[in-house]
Structure formats: structure tokens, C-alpha cells
Design an enzyme around this catalytic site. Structure first.
Site, PDB file in Angstrom:
ATOM      1  N   GLU A  19     140.398  63.280  27.472  1.00  0.00           N
ATOM      2  CA  GLU A  19     140.002  63.639  26.210  1.00  0.00           C
ATOM      3  C   GLU A  19     138.701  63.763  25.991  1.00  0.00           C
ATOM      4  O   GLU A  19     137.827  62.953  26.839  1.00  0.00           O
ATOM      5  CB  GLU A  19     140.617  62.401  25.216  1.00  0.00           C
ATOM      6  N   THR A  50     138.940  65.494  20.278  1.00  0.00           N
ATOM      7  CA  THR A  50     138.772  64.638  19.189  1.00  0.00           C
ATOM      8  C   THR A  50     138.328  65.201  17.831  1.00  0.00           C
ATOM      9  O   THR A  50     137.492  65.969  17.841  1.00  0.00           O
ATOM     10  CB  THR A  50     138.155  63.164  19.326  1.00  0.00           C
ATOM     11  N   GLY A 125     143.296  58.446  11.322  1.00  0.00           N
ATOM     12  CA  GLY A 125     141.837  58.253  11.260  1.00  0.00           C
ATOM     13  C   GLY A 125     141.619  56.818  10.832  1.00  0.00           C
ATOM     14  O   GLY A 125     142.457  56.042  10.058  1.00  0.00           O
ATOM     15  N   ASP A 126     140.273  56.432  11.035  1.00  0.00           N
ATOM     16  CA  ASP A 126     139.989  55.072  10.602  1.00  0.00           C
ATOM     17  C   ASP A 126     139.282  55.094   9.258  1.00  0.00           C
ATOM     18  O   ASP A 126     139.149  56.063   8.720  1.00  0.00           O
ATOM     19  CB  ASP A 126     138.978  54.538  11.663  1.00  0.00           C
ATOM     20  N   ALA A 144     149.670  58.679   9.122  1.00  0.00           N
ATOM     21  CA  ALA A 144     149.879  59.758   9.826  1.00  0.00           C
ATOM     22  C   ALA A 144     151.235  60.295   9.772  1.00  0.00           C
ATOM     23  O   ALA A 144     151.684  61.488  10.182  1.00  0.00           O
ATOM     24  CB  ALA A 144     149.535  59.409  11.456  1.00  0.00           C
ATOM     25  N   TYR A 179     150.210  51.805  20.202  1.00  0.00           N
ATOM     26  CA  TYR A 179     149.388  50.729  20.451  1.00  0.00           C
ATOM     27  C   TYR A 179     149.922  49.494  21.088  1.00  0.00           C
ATOM     28  O   TYR A 179     150.557  48.827  20.382  1.00  0.00           O
ATOM     29  CB  TYR A 179     148.616  49.996  18.936  1.00  0.00           C
ATOM     30  N   HIS A 183     148.503  47.910  16.436  1.00  0.00           N
ATOM     31  CA  HIS A 183     147.393  48.558  15.569  1.00  0.00           C
ATOM     32  C   HIS A 183     146.671  47.349  14.833  1.00  0.00           C
ATOM     33  O   HIS A 183     147.505  46.372  14.312  1.00  0.00           O
ATOM     34  CB  HIS A 183     147.951  49.603  14.394  1.00  0.00           C
TER      35      HIS A 183
END
Ligand code: FAD
Length: 317
Positions: A19, A50, A125-126, A144, A179, A183
Site C-alpha cells: 500500500e 490510500t 475513514g477516521d 463502510a 481488525y 476496531h
């Protein structure tokens, strides 16, 4: 070609992928190429690019500050297209809920389709840098899963405001995030797995995991995912530790644990060159074990510098 087709064609052989992050606005794409070039000998079938959220900037107006919104690292889809044409590999642009309306997402997807991009990674996204919690963008998706659904709808010609009958529907292969250590906002791993299953049920084709440093966490996660009915390929994400500060930063930002042996090895280093070497050796051991267990792909977070990823790949592929 779709990521899932690459995996099928590999017939159990573990693939190498990585990535990259778009350069900061104003910098040259050549920087990216310089980092990609040394990794091409390991024949990545795909490269992820990204997307960064928008940020606030403060413009000095003679003592008073104007708060404006900007993107420091735009250009994800353009970079994907350039890479596909320059290297002849597939690319996976990351799409975010945060910072994008559903209409903007639709236009990005149309661009991807025209550019021959067959894969996308669907992410929430954060939170924005100055905010504590994720706030959905007005007119955008909250999770998502909604984004996955929107992308999947396009395969049936279902756009946001109309249905179009055509023989040229996009048919994206969709990746989502998983995760192994849950998460950070999820109340439990089990609850997070249920959410992951919802993303898969909405149409996700494969999962890429958050970084982890203890392979057992990954193996347990895959087992639990299978028990929860998640059948799609699960690709481990590997990040080599590169600087001493990662010992604090990674657990703080991603809420992941670091094994004591790794902490001790990094603590014993007298400079970041040594830390980088420890990170490489740890990632080699992780990668070898994961490969021996038959993971479909080893996916590396390169963070803009490829020397350590190259050193790992030389020992694993
Ligand atoms: P979601 O799947 O939407 O989940 C977010 C949280 O909400 C989880 O805690 C989940 O359990 C919970 N949840 C889900 N659905 C519901 C519901 N219906 N009700 C209540 N809770 C729910 N970030 C970027 O900004 N750019 C990138 O390019 C990027 N790439 C990434 C690549 C990978 C492989 C990974 C693992 C992460 C990446 N991220 C990126 C980070 C990601 O955006 C964050 O981790 C984000 O906080 C969560 O994204 P998600 O897609 O997993 O969210």
C-alpha cells in the site's frame, strides 16, 4: 483484473502486495515511482493507494485566522491510473465515507470504471484530526457497509438517483477492513465481527486486516471470522516497525498490542537505523509463518519508503 481472480489464479501460492500513500500536494509523483520501482521485482499483482481525509488549515489574515478545508494528499484515483499504465499492475484506490457525499463517491466510481480500475477498498475513514469522534459527512455514508452497498448497486446499473440499463455496468471487486484486535470503537471483537459480516453480506469480496504484530491474533481472528460465516479471503496487513516512537504511537492510534519481545528488541536499539532492522526481522518472521499457513496475500504498509519492504520481500518471496 479482480483481486479475487488474482488469488484464485495463484492456486494457493501467497502473493505479495503493498500500500502506498499519495505524496503531499505540490510534490512529484516521481517520488512514488522511486519507491515502487524496487518492489516490482516481487511481482505484486496489485498495489493499494490510500485516501486521506480533508483537514482544516488556518490562513493568517493579519492576526485573524480564516479556517478553511483542504486535502493535503489528493489524487488517489489519478495515481492509481498512472500506476496501472506505467507498471501494468492492478491498483486499488481507497474510498472513504468521511469527507465525501454519496454523489461525489458516485463520480469517483464512474472515473474508476472509465479508467479500467476493477478494485476498490471501501472504508469509513477516521475522525478529522481536530475531532474526537467520526462525524458522518452530510449526504455521505455513516459506515463502510453503506459504501459497499452503493458500490454493489452500480453493478446492477443502480445509480443514486436513477437506474440505467446498460451492458457496461461497473463490477468492482470490493475490499473492506478487518481488525484482528477489534476496531478501536467496537465494544467487543465479536460485535466488530458481526459488523464485518454485514459488510461482506452487503457485497464485499475480500478483507484486508489492520496491522498486527502477533500472528496468533490473526489466526484467532480468521477462525472467529469463519465461525461467524465470513467466507471471503482474509489478507493480513503487515507493517514493519521503523522508528522507536512507533512503540507509543501504534498502540495509541490503532489500539493494538505489541509483543514484549518486540518491545524489548526495539528498546535495546541505540538509533532508528537499528530499530528499522529489528522491524524488518520481526516482519520477516511474521511473514514466513503466515505464508507457511497459506495466507492468500501478504500485504505490506509501505508508508512511503520501500527499502524495508524490499528487505522483507527478499527473504520471503
Ligand atoms: P466500519 O466498517 O464502518 O466500522 C467502523 C466502526 O463502526 C467499527 O467499530 C464497527 O464495529 C462499527 N460499526 C459498523 N457498523 C455499525 C453499525 N451499523 N452500528 C454501530 N456500529 C457499527 N483510513 C483512511 O482515512 N484512509 C485510508 O486509505 C485507509 N485505509 C485503510 C486500509 C486498511 C486495510 C485498514 C484496516 C484501515 C484503513 N483506514 C484508512 C482506516 C479506517 O478508515 C479506520 O480504521 C476507520 O476508523 C474504520 O473504517 P472501517 O471501514 O473499518 O469502518
Amino acid at each position: 483484473m479482480k483481486i479475487t481472480e488474482h488469488i484464485d489464479r495463484a492456486k494457493g501460492e501467497t502473493l505479495f502486495s503493498f500500500e502506498i500513500i499519495p505524496p503531499v500536494k505540490g510534490r512529484s509523483i516521481q517520488e512514488l515511482y522511486d519507491n515502487i520501482d524496487p518492489l516490482m521485482e516481487f511481482k505484486p499483482p496489485f498495489i493499494d493507494v490510500t485516501t486521506s481525509r480533508e483537514e482544516y488549515v488556518y490562513i493568517d489574515k493579519g492576526g485573524l485566522y480564516d479556517k478553511k478545508i483542504t486535502r493535503m494528499r489528493p489524487g488517489t484515483v489519478g495515481i492509481c491510473s498512472s500506476i496501472q499504465h506505467k507498471y501494468g499492475v492492478d491498483t486499488v484506490p481507497h474510498l472513504l465515507c468521511g469527507g465525501f457525499t454519496k454523489e461525489e463517491t458516485e463520480y469517483v466510481l464512474v472515473d474508476c470504471h472509465y479508467l479500467g480500475i476493477d478494485n476498490v477498498m471501501a472504508l469509513r475513514g477516521d475522525a478529522m484530526k481536530e475531532e474526537k469522534y467520526f462525524r458522518p459527512t452530510e449526504g455521505g455514508h455513516t459506515y463502510a457497509r453503506g459504501l459497499v452497498q452503493q458500490i454493489r448497486n452500480l453493478s446492477e446499473g443502480k445509480y443514486l438517483h436513477e437506474t440505467i440499463e446498460t451492458d457496461d455496468c461497473s463490477d468492482f471487486c470490493i475490499g473492506v477492513a478487518g481488525y484482528p484486535e477489534k476496531h478501536l470503537e467496537a465494544p467487543s471483537l465479536q460485535s466488530d465481527l458481526k459488523r464485518l459480516k454485514e459488510k461482506v453480506d452487503a457485497g464485499a469480496d475480500y478483507v484486508v486486516t489492520q496491522m498486527f504484530f502477533d500472528n496468533d491474533k490473526f489466526f484467532e481472528f480468521v477462525k472467529a471470522a469463519r465461525e461467524n460465516g465470513i467466507k471471503v479471503p482474509i489478507i493480513p496487513g503487515i507493517k514493519p516497525i521503523a522508528v522507536k516512537r512507533h512503540l507509543q504511537l501504534l498502540p495509541q492510534v490503532f489500539r493494538i498490542d505489541l509483543p514484549q519481545d518486540l518491545i524489548d528488541a526495539v528498546d535495546a536499539c541505540s538509533n532508528n537505523k537499528e530499530v528499522r532492522q529489528v522491524g524488518v526481522e520481526w516482519a520477516i518472521q511474521q511473514s514466513k509463518e503466515l505464508k507457511a499457513q497459506g495466507v492468500p496475500v501478504l500485504h505490506y504498509y509501505s508508508m512511503g519508503k520501500s527499502d524495508n519492504i524490499k528487505a522483507i520481500a527478499e527473504n520471503v518471496f
